[in-house]
Design an enzyme around this catalytic site. Structure first.
Site, PDB file in Angstrom:
ATOM      1  N   LEU A 228      49.522  47.157  42.338  1.00  0.00           N
ATOM      2  CA  LEU A 228      49.538  45.743  42.721  1.00  0.00           C
ATOM      3  C   LEU A 228      48.577  45.453  43.870  1.00  0.00           C
ATOM      4  O   LEU A 228      48.350  46.276  44.745  1.00  0.00           O
ATOM      5  CB  LEU A 228      50.967  45.335  43.111  1.00  0.00           C
TER       6      LEU A 228
ATOM      7  N   HIS B  16      48.502  39.915  42.425  1.00  0.00           N
ATOM      8  CA  HIS B  16      49.876  40.061  41.912  1.00  0.00           C
ATOM      9  C   HIS B  16      50.885  39.463  42.903  1.00  0.00           C
ATOM     10  O   HIS B  16      51.854  38.820  42.500  1.00  0.00           O
ATOM     11  CB  HIS B  16      50.215  41.535  41.694  1.00  0.00           C
TER      12      HIS B  16
ATOM     13  N   GLY C  60      48.721  35.463  34.961  1.00  0.00           N
ATOM     14  CA  GLY C  60      47.522  35.085  35.693  1.00  0.00           C
ATOM     15  C   GLY C  60      46.434  34.501  34.791  1.00  0.00           C
ATOM     16  O   GLY C  60      46.219  34.989  33.675  1.00  0.00           O
TER      17      GLY C  60
ATOM     18  N   LYS D 211      43.496  34.967  35.430  1.00  0.00           N
ATOM     19  CA  LYS D 211      42.489  36.039  35.419  1.00  0.00           C
ATOM     20  C   LYS D 211      42.306  36.595  34.007  1.00  0.00           C
ATOM     21  O   LYS D 211      41.206  36.895  33.574  1.00  0.00           O
ATOM     22  CB  LYS D 211      42.928  37.134  36.388  1.00  0.00           C
ATOM     23  N   ASP D 212      43.419  36.748  33.289  1.00  0.00           N
ATOM     24  CA  ASP D 212      43.381  37.232  31.906  1.00  0.00           C
ATOM     25  C   ASP D 212      43.591  36.016  30.997  1.00  0.00           C
ATOM     26  O   ASP D 212      44.667  35.833  30.419  1.00  0.00           O
ATOM     27  CB  ASP D 212      44.469  38.287  31.703  1.00  0.00           C
TER      28      ASP D 212
ATOM     29  N   SER E 166      41.264  42.977  41.009  1.00  0.00           N
ATOM     30  CA  SER E 166      41.705  43.723  39.833  1.00  0.00           C
ATOM     31  C   SER E 166      42.103  45.128  40.257  1.00  0.00           C
ATOM     32  O   SER E 166      41.493  45.705  41.166  1.00  0.00           O
ATOM     33  CB  SER E 166      40.566  43.811  38.808  1.00  0.00           C
ATOM     34  N   SER E 167      43.106  45.651  39.571  1.00  0.00           N
ATOM     35  CA  SER E 167      43.531  47.034  39.846  1.00  0.00           C
ATOM     36  C   SER E 167      42.398  48.014  39.597  1.00  0.00           C
ATOM     37  O   SER E 167      42.390  49.118  40.127  1.00  0.00           O
ATOM     38  CB  SER E 167      44.716  47.400  38.952  1.00  0.00           C
ATOM     39  N   ARG E 168      41.433  47.621  38.745  1.00  0.00           N
ATOM     40  CA  ARG E 168      40.337  48.531  38.403  1.00  0.00           C
ATOM     41  C   ARG E 168      39.187  48.481  39.408  1.00  0.00           C
ATOM     42  O   ARG E 168      38.300  49.331  39.352  1.00  0.00           O
ATOM     43  CB  ARG E 168      39.812  48.205  37.009  1.00  0.00           C
TER      44      ARG E 168
HETATM   45  P1  AMP Z   1      47.997  43.575  35.441  1.00  0.00           P
HETATM   46  O1  AMP Z   1      49.168  44.381  35.874  1.00  0.00           O
HETATM   47  O2  AMP Z   1      46.810  43.775  36.347  1.00  0.00           O
HETATM   48  O3  AMP Z   1      47.659  43.719  34.003  1.00  0.00           O
HETATM   49  O4  AMP Z   1      48.361  42.065  35.648  1.00  0.00           O
HETATM   50  C1  AMP Z   1      49.651  41.557  35.813  1.00  0.00           C
HETATM   51  C2  AMP Z   1      49.511  40.064  35.988  1.00  0.00           C
HETATM   52  O5  AMP Z   1      48.731  39.796  37.162  1.00  0.00           O
HETATM   53  C3  AMP Z   1      48.789  39.376  34.817  1.00  0.00           C
HETATM   54  O6  AMP Z   1      49.452  38.152  34.538  1.00  0.00           O
HETATM   55  C4  AMP Z   1      47.409  39.152  35.369  1.00  0.00           C
HETATM   56  O7  AMP Z   1      46.744  38.061  34.778  1.00  0.00           O
HETATM   57  C5  AMP Z   1      47.703  38.884  36.841  1.00  0.00           C
HETATM   58  N1  AMP Z   1      46.536  39.118  37.686  1.00  0.00           N
HETATM   59  C6  AMP Z   1      45.688  40.171  37.637  1.00  0.00           C
HETATM   60  N2  AMP Z   1      44.697  40.018  38.529  1.00  0.00           N
HETATM   61  C7  AMP Z   1      44.915  38.845  39.169  1.00  0.00           C
HETATM   62  C8  AMP Z   1      44.238  38.112  40.198  1.00  0.00           C
HETATM   63  N3  AMP Z   1      43.095  38.562  40.755  1.00  0.00           N
HETATM   64  N4  AMP Z   1      44.763  36.939  40.619  1.00  0.00           N
HETATM   65  C9  AMP Z   1      45.916  36.463  40.059  1.00  0.00           C
HETATM   66  N5  AMP Z   1      46.594  37.097  39.082  1.00  0.00           N
HETATM   67  C10 AMP Z   1      46.105  38.271  38.639  1.00  0.00           C
END
Ligand code: AMP
Length: 288
Positions: free
Chosen positions: A31, A35, A154, A156-157, A192-194
């Protein structure tokens, strides 16, 4: 804040307060502030709607949405730090199930039919075949296990958000899908986590992605905007970025743009060094 690592423990908690509705934030962990902003939004939403269960965060690295085994293997797993972020953001509980809880061997897990927004040509499905099947599979399963009143996803996706909306509608689930804005680094890179895997040179190049979206937002037509996206990516500091896609599409269907009759979205996916990055913004712009 509670931590539940099995469905049985989570259900014991929900059974203890059967009328305590919740707002869900599904994540794969690792996170960051983006997140955290979703969790804070969920806490506010729960409070506004008097949903006394508050915000539940799920943390599960879902193997079925990875089409690249090495991407899955190196996906960061940082549970202790994640729990601290969830607690600070006000989550009531974290549900971090193991794989057997999500995909029990003796129970076939139904993959919901993929909505058409998932398979629009030349977007995610073209580069990550099967990804959205895995996303729909895990989100449908998490919804079924946790039964939230609302869930935050988010922007973002962006394509994922539209896929989840369409799936929820198709399955007639009584869950409100609430979008949340993208949090960015000071130079514009979407969190991003990446991002932690970007080497310094790639980190510098990556800033061209949000710059491209911002500059495209000022172009007068979708065609001019797409040309600007490609131009800014080609001129990335430290070396050109060749996107997998850099397009303007209808914001809801992700099909060809219906401009000026419905909202549009500019979307980019690109491999930068060893990291695949995606980002998007409303077109025309916008306060990126
Ligand atoms: P993930 O665990 O990274 O796949 O994402 C979990 C949630 O966090 C998803 O709904 C993503 O769209 C959201 N998310 C990821 N990156 C961001 C960001 N930079 N800002 C806001 N929400 C995000």
């Amino acid at each position: 804040m509670y931590l539940f690592t099995s469905t049985a423990a989570f259900h014991a908690w929900t059974a203890s307060a059967p009328n305590a509705a919740t707002v869900l934030v599904p994540t794969m962990g690792a996170l960051h502030d983006g997140h955290a902003s979703l969790i804070r939004r969920a806490v506010t939403e729960a409070r506004t709607r008097s949903l006394t269960g508050g915000c539940v965060v799920t943390i599960f690295v879902n193997p079925t949405q990875f089409n690249n085994p090495s991407d899955l293997a190196r996906y960061p797993r940082t549970l202790d730090a994640d729990l601290a972020i969830c607690e600070a953001a006000g989550a009531a509980a974290v549900f971090a199930p193991n794989e057997a809880d999500i995909y029990p061997r003796d129970t076939p897990i139904v993959v919901p039919p993929l909505p058409s927004v998932a398979t629009q040509p030349a977007l995610e499905d073209a580069f990550r075949p099967g990804h959205f099947s895995g996303v729909c599979q895990v989100v449908a399963r998490l919804f079924d296990l946790t039964r939230p009143r609302a869930a935050i996803f988010g922007e973002k996706d962006w394509q994922q958000l539209q896929v989840i909306r369409a799936m929820t509608t198709a399955l007639a689930l009584p869950i409100d899908i609430i979008p949340a804005p993208t949090l960015r680094e000071p130079d514009g890179l979407a969190m991003s986590s990446r991002n932690r895997f970007l080497d310094p040179a790639s980190r510098t190049r990556a800033v061209a992605i949000s710059r491209a979206l911002r500059e495209a937002g000022r172009e007068p037509t979708p065609a001019a905007a797409e040309a600007r996206l490609r131009q800014v990516l080609a001129a990335a500091p430290g070396g050109p970025i060749e996107p997998e896609y850099a397009v303007v599409r209808d914001a809801d269907s992700l099909g060809p743009t219906q401009h000026p009759h419905s909202p549009c979205r500019a979307l980019i996916a690109a491999q930068v060094g060893t990291v695949r990055l995606i980002d998007n913004a409303p077109w025309p712009a916008s306060a990126l």
